[in-house]
Design an enzyme around this catalytic site. Structure first.
Site, PDB file in Angstrom:
ATOM      1  N   SER A  62       0.850  -1.221   0.054  1.00 42.82           N
ATOM      2  CA  SER A  62      -0.070   0.051  -0.020  1.00 42.82           C
ATOM      3  C   SER A  62       1.002   1.286   0.068  1.00 42.82           C
ATOM      4  O   SER A  62       2.110   1.111   0.328  1.00 42.82           O
ATOM      5  CB  SER A  62      -1.013  -0.018   1.168  1.00 42.82           C
ATOM      6  OG  SER A  62      -0.175   0.573   2.187  1.00 42.82           O
ATOM      7  N   LYS A  63       0.301   2.482  -0.301  1.00 42.39           N
ATOM      8  CA  LYS A  63       1.133   3.547  -0.217  1.00 42.39           C
ATOM      9  C   LYS A  63       1.533   3.951   0.940  1.00 42.39           C
ATOM     10  O   LYS A  63       2.818   4.636   1.077  1.00 42.39           O
ATOM     11  CB  LYS A  63       0.309   4.778  -0.865  1.00 42.39           C
ATOM     12  CG  LYS A  63      -1.102   5.069  -0.209  1.00 42.39           C
ATOM     13  CD  LYS A  63      -1.706   6.216  -1.047  1.00 42.39           C
ATOM     14  CE  LYS A  63      -3.081   6.415  -0.359  1.00 42.39           C
ATOM     15  NZ  LYS A  63      -3.853   7.563  -1.032  1.00 42.39           N
TER      16      LYS A  63
END
Ligand code: GLU
Length: 585
Positions: A337-338
């Site tokens: 994920s970011k």
């Protein structure tokens, strides 16, 4: 047979994650390999999620990495417009056509009615889905009389159009990567096709556009696999089954293995990070105090190799333990994920992104200093392999070697160390002149007046000693500025007073050496050391520290040669005086 046509269809909802760039890359490689067309379609029908700047970001990322488009909003093409917001008008007719041919229905349920239904079903332990089972008890054109439906439509009542998924059927897709994937139609939800504002949802717009843009292969992330059942039904419902593209769903990109970044040494630092994240995510958490949560998290992290087993939820686990386990599971495992980039200190976006606030601002591979070809070479291996040992591929070789059949099904683990390794390989094998071009503005911004030949030499000397090109100016500072510090600890150790005289005498030798080529310097200096009966370290170590400040770096003879005689002699004189003085403090 007509040429393949593939599309990359991002939604401009923020920065493009590297997973998106990998999807673009695989589409690009497939198009180039097959002589087909690589198309960019911007899927911006959901205006609530539209983020200004996101489309430009996508274009810039594709341009930086050299994934050239054959058709796009900017390039144009025969199947435009390529922005869904500019195609709005065409979707409505297909929504209504679905209703007319019995493949969809009008749903008039209000938010409140749906909420009531959801509560009713959840109260008896189920989960609500608008589907083949529930639709007969909801307010739609299947349950209302024709007259009622007409009245509602005439009165301007809000409605959505929902796909009428068939009962008791196996819907399937022959996926190029996964083989036959089957879906039980009773479990499919009757997805909304047209929203109450008349706008299409992703599903309708996506299929209508793939059809009209004559897309032959849909190559996209695994997260879209469940939607494919609906897409298959849509092709059937719209009478386009014989034009249905082939599907290839790419494996997920997974977070790095926790054991690659959590160890006994940093476990406390990591525990603090995770504890503060835990409380950010659960601000109202009341079961235990902060210190107890911290202890619990630390206990799990300490046993990092067994982590995935230890985080399995067991029947006897209490609610608070479950919350902590769930948190750690979702933070440490699964899809990249970011946030992982922030947490672990590496980029997960190709370019930097400056969102509305610091939580939505991220650095990029470009800004860290990656070569775009190295990034693509790293990305291509997140899911694909050539079936040989070859790891370094230029674009032509990749196009040649690529095939959808060699993409794997299981998730590919992101490994930042490997990304850096690829970049290093590109530096080591890179062309010094080309690197010098990239370095030139960096040197200029430091105010150094560096000649062309010198930059090329510096690039060559340092390229094997850095992860990124942009680390070279700092490492090479000593070439262009006298303003550097000596590594005093090292200097103290390496400078031996008993050899001082012989070391000073070498300065005269250097001062009278006219051929300052690396080869000649090596011959002279090594000859001197041998003839004086000294060890290499006795002479070469202080020499290196005197001219560069530090004990490591590229070949000493190359350094001296590049500095030139005058500078070398000046620095050595100054340095030796300092080292001698250090001995007496
Ligand atoms: N707009 C979708 C996305 O943002 C496209 C998915 C697809 O390729 O069908 O990823």
């Amino acid at each position: 047979m007509s040429k393949p046509r593939v599309r990359f269809a991002p939604s401009p909802t923020g920065a493009l994650h590297i997973g998106g760039l990998r999807t673009a890359l695989y589409n690009y490689l497939f198009a180039r390999k097959t002589g087909g067309a690589f198309i960019l379609r911007i899927e911006d029908t959901d205006q609530t999620r539209y983020v200004p700047g996101a489309e430009d970001y996508i274009l810039e990322a594709l341009e930086w990495t050299g994934l050239t488009l054959d058709e796009s909003p900017n390039v144009g093409g025969d199947c435009g417009p390529y922005r869904q917001s500019e195609r709005k008008e065409m979707y409505g007719q297909f929504g209504h056509r679905l209703v007319e041919n019995g493949w969809a229905y009008y749903a008039f349920d209000t938010e409140e009615e749906l909420e009531a239904k959801r509560n009713e079903i959840e109260a008896s332990g189920g989960t609500f889905s608008y589907n083949v089972k529930t639709r007969s008890s909801l307010r739609n054109s299947l349950t209302l009389s024709d007259a009622e439906v007409r009245d509602l439509l005439d009165s301007g009542a809000e409605f959505t159009i929902r796909l009428k998924c068939p009962a008791d059927e196996i819907v399937y897709v022959e996926d190029i990567i996964r083989g036959r994937v089957e879906f039980q139609s009773d479990l499919l939800d009757d997805k909304v096709m047209l929203k109450s504002d008349g706008m299409p949802t992703y599903h309708l717009a996506n299929v209508v556009d793939d059809y009209h843009m004559k897309i032959t292969h849909v190559i996209r992330g695994e997260e879209w696999l469940p939607s494919t059942a609906h897409h298959v039904l849509l092709y059937r419902a719209l009478g386009w089954e014989d034009k249905m593209p082939q599907f290839a769903h790419l494996p997920l990109i997974l977070k790095p293995a926790p054991s690659s970044y959590i160890n006994k040494k940093n476990v406390d630092v990591m525990t603090d990070k995770f504890t503060s994240e835990f409380f950010k995510k659960h601000p109202d958490y009341t079961f235990k105090n902060k210190d107890q949560v911290r202890q619990s998290i630390r206990g799990f992290l300490l046993d990092v190799n067994e982590l995935s087993n230890r985080l399995q939820i067991k029947p006897k686990d209490k609610e608070d333990k479950i919350i902590i386990k769930e948190f750690l599971k979702s933070t440490l495992f699964g899809k990249l994920s970011k946030r992982d980039g922030d947490r672990l200190g590496f980029p997960v976006f190709p370019l930097e992104w400056n969102g509305a606030n610091s939580d939505d601002s991220f650095t990029g591979f470009r800004e860290v200093g990656f070569n775009p070809d190295a990034l693509l070479n790293f990305l291509v291996f997140l899911g694909w392999n050539p079936g040989t040992d070859q790891e370094i591929f230029n674009m032509d070789e990749l196009i040649d070697a690529f095939s959808l059949e060699r993409i794997g099904k299981s998730g590919a683990r992101f490994d930042y160390g490997k990304a850096k390794w690829f970049n290093q390989q590109y530096l080591i094998n890179g062309n010094d002149e080309e690197m010098a071009e990239v370095l030139r503005p960096m040197f200029a911004s430091k105010g150094w007046d560096v000649g062309d030949g010198e930059i090329v030499k510096v690039a060559g000397l340092f390229k094997e000693r850095v992860d990124f090109l942009n680390q070279i100016p700092e490492k090479a500072t000593f070439f262009f500025s006298d303003d550097f510090d000596y590594d005093e600890k090292n200097a103290r150790k390496k400078w031996k007073s008993q050899h001082a005289e012989k070391n000073y005498a070498l300065i005269d030798v250097l001062d009278t050496t006219s051929d300052f080529s690396p080869e000649n310097l090596e011959k002279i200096i090594k000859g001197y050391i041998e003839s004086e009966g000294l060890g290499f370290g006795d002479v070469m170590a202080p020499l290196r520290i005197a001219v560069s400040g530090v004990g490591g770096g590229p070949s000493l003879f190359e350094i001296l040669s590049l500095l030139g005689r005058e500078k070398t002699v000046e620095r050595v004189k100054k340095g030796y005086a300092v080292f001698e003085a250090l001995q007496s403090v």
